[in-house]
Write an enzyme that holds these catalytic residues in place. Structure first.
Site, PDB file in Angstrom:
ATOM      1  N   ILE A   1      -3.350  -9.781  -2.592  1.00  0.00           N
ATOM      2  CA  ILE A   1      -3.321 -11.248  -2.487  1.00  0.00           C
ATOM      3  C   ILE A   1      -4.077 -11.732  -1.250  1.00  0.00           C
ATOM      4  CG2 ILE A   1      -1.163 -11.426  -3.773  1.00  0.00           C
ATOM      5  CD1 ILE A   1       0.254 -11.991  -1.066  1.00  0.00           C
TER       6      ILE A   1
ATOM      7  N   THR B   1      11.305  -4.874  16.523  1.00  0.00           N
ATOM      8  CA  THR B   1      11.478  -3.467  16.869  1.00  0.00           C
ATOM      9  C   THR B   1      11.829  -3.314  18.340  1.00  0.00           C
ATOM     10  OG1 THR B   1       9.860  -2.907  15.160  1.00  0.00           O
ATOM     11  CG2 THR B   1      10.380  -1.195  16.752  1.00  0.00           C
TER      12      THR B   1
ATOM     13  N   LYS C   1       3.577 -14.433   9.717  1.00  0.00           N
ATOM     14  CA  LYS C   1       4.033 -13.082   9.394  1.00  0.00           C
ATOM     15  C   LYS C   1       5.109 -13.207   8.324  1.00  0.00           C
ATOM     16  CE  LYS C   1       6.527  -9.115  11.349  1.00  0.00           C
ATOM     17  NZ  LYS C   1       7.165  -8.527  12.547  1.00  0.00           N
TER      18      LYS C   1
ATOM     19  N   TYR D   1       7.141 -16.518  12.003  1.00  0.00           N
ATOM     20  CA  TYR D   1       7.749 -15.395  11.287  1.00  0.00           C
ATOM     21  C   TYR D   1       8.607 -15.955  10.155  1.00  0.00           C
ATOM     22  CZ  TYR D   1       9.759 -10.645  10.917  1.00  0.00           C
ATOM     23  OH  TYR D   1      10.140  -9.395  10.494  1.00  0.00           O
TER      24      TYR D   1
END
Length: 300
Positions: free
Chosen positions: A202, A46, A159, A134
């Site tokens: 999960i 972002t 992530k 990531y």
């Protein structure tokens, strides 16, 4: 690495001279901090990580560390070309960041052994900072690979930006079975609130929130509803705010960032435009963005 609450991903403001506007970034972060984020992820997706020079990355991270002043962990983006990733990791450690979010390598696609060497090189440069990997784009792991990377000293989390719930469920089970409960997982999909209940099922409670950058009060209310099991509230905010935003985001490539930056400007912080190859929202889309923000705030 211990993270909790809403994870705040600020935009990176650019000034009239074209460089990083440190004052605007500090103000943007300070406003977010009043709503109690569990972590501040600066110069990440972002924050237009891919558009920042090495020097600009350093300015953004140092500004964030100063603005946060220890009130939350500051996680700096790093990644892309290996040389850049290593330098970003080193300067983030020097700046006092609390960790790294390691983006996928840029363009070149190698075998798993090459990815492992890339991760090891960056973690070594990070001088002890915990590193969150990531998973997106060219980095898609199977459970055995995730366990192997999690064993690298310094690797502390993953992530997920793929949205493959079956794959993530197997990764979470494998890593927790082999390494225990302390490894950090979080949902990193665009407008992650939409899929937060599925990830919780999960065992992944954390998620990144681009929406926190411009509607922190709505993002905080959603998180509270999720934590307290208020399904009615979750549904109201999903239908009235998050889903319409996601529909608007889906109209144009890059809107996952462009709309967020435009919304921060609508809140009165001059964060400047997005950098190419991203593009600014059209006037009709800005009008719809304004309507969505107003609807979200009305709900709380």
């Amino acid at each position: 690495m211990k993270l909790g609450g809403v994870l705040f991903f600020p935009v990176t403001p650019f000034g009239a001279d074209g460089g990083v506007a440190a004052g605007a970034l500090a103000e943007h972060i300070r406003r977010g901090l009043t709503h109690g984020p569990g972590g501040v992820f600066v110069a990440c997706g972002t924050g237009e990580f891919s558009a920042l020079s090495i020097a600009e990355h350093d300015v953004a991270v140092r500004t964030a560390v100063t603005a946060v002043a220890g009130r939350a962990p500051v996680i700096a983006g790093a990644g892309g070309p290996l040389g850049a990733a290593v330098r970003q990791a080193a300067q983030a450690a020097e700046a006092g960041a609390g960790g790294l979010l390691l983006m996928p390598p840029y363009l070149a696609q190698g075998p798993y052994a090459g990815l492992r060497s890339y991760v090891r090189a960056v973690t070594e440069a990070a001088a002890g900072l915990p590193v969150i990997l990531y998973q997106r784009g060219g980095v898609v792991l199977d459970p055995a690979q995730a366990v192997d990377l999690a064993r690298i000293p310094g690797v502390a989390g993953l992530k997920d930006g793929t949205g493959d719930i079956d794959r993530m469920a197997r990764i979470v089970l494998a890593v927790r079975r082999e390494l225990g409960p302390d490894f950090t997982f979080f949902n990193g999909l665009p407008t992650a609130e939409l899929t937060a209940p599925a990830y919780r099922a999960i065992g992944v409670d954390l998620y990144s929130s681009a929406m926190f950058a411009f509607a922190p009060e709505v993002a905080a209310a959603f998180r509270t509803a999720l934590d307290t099991g208020d399904g009615t509230r979750v549904q109201q905010l999903t239908e009235g705010f998050y889903a319409p935003f996601a529909e608007l985001r889906a109209t144009t490539p890059g809107y996952a960032v462009s709309l967020v930056k435009a919304a921060v400007r609508l809140n009165g912080i001059d964060v400047g435009p997005v950098r190419p190859p991203l593009a600014e929202p059209s006037p009709p889309h800005l009008a719809e963005l304004t309507r969505i923000i107003e609807a979200g705030r009305a709900l709380i």
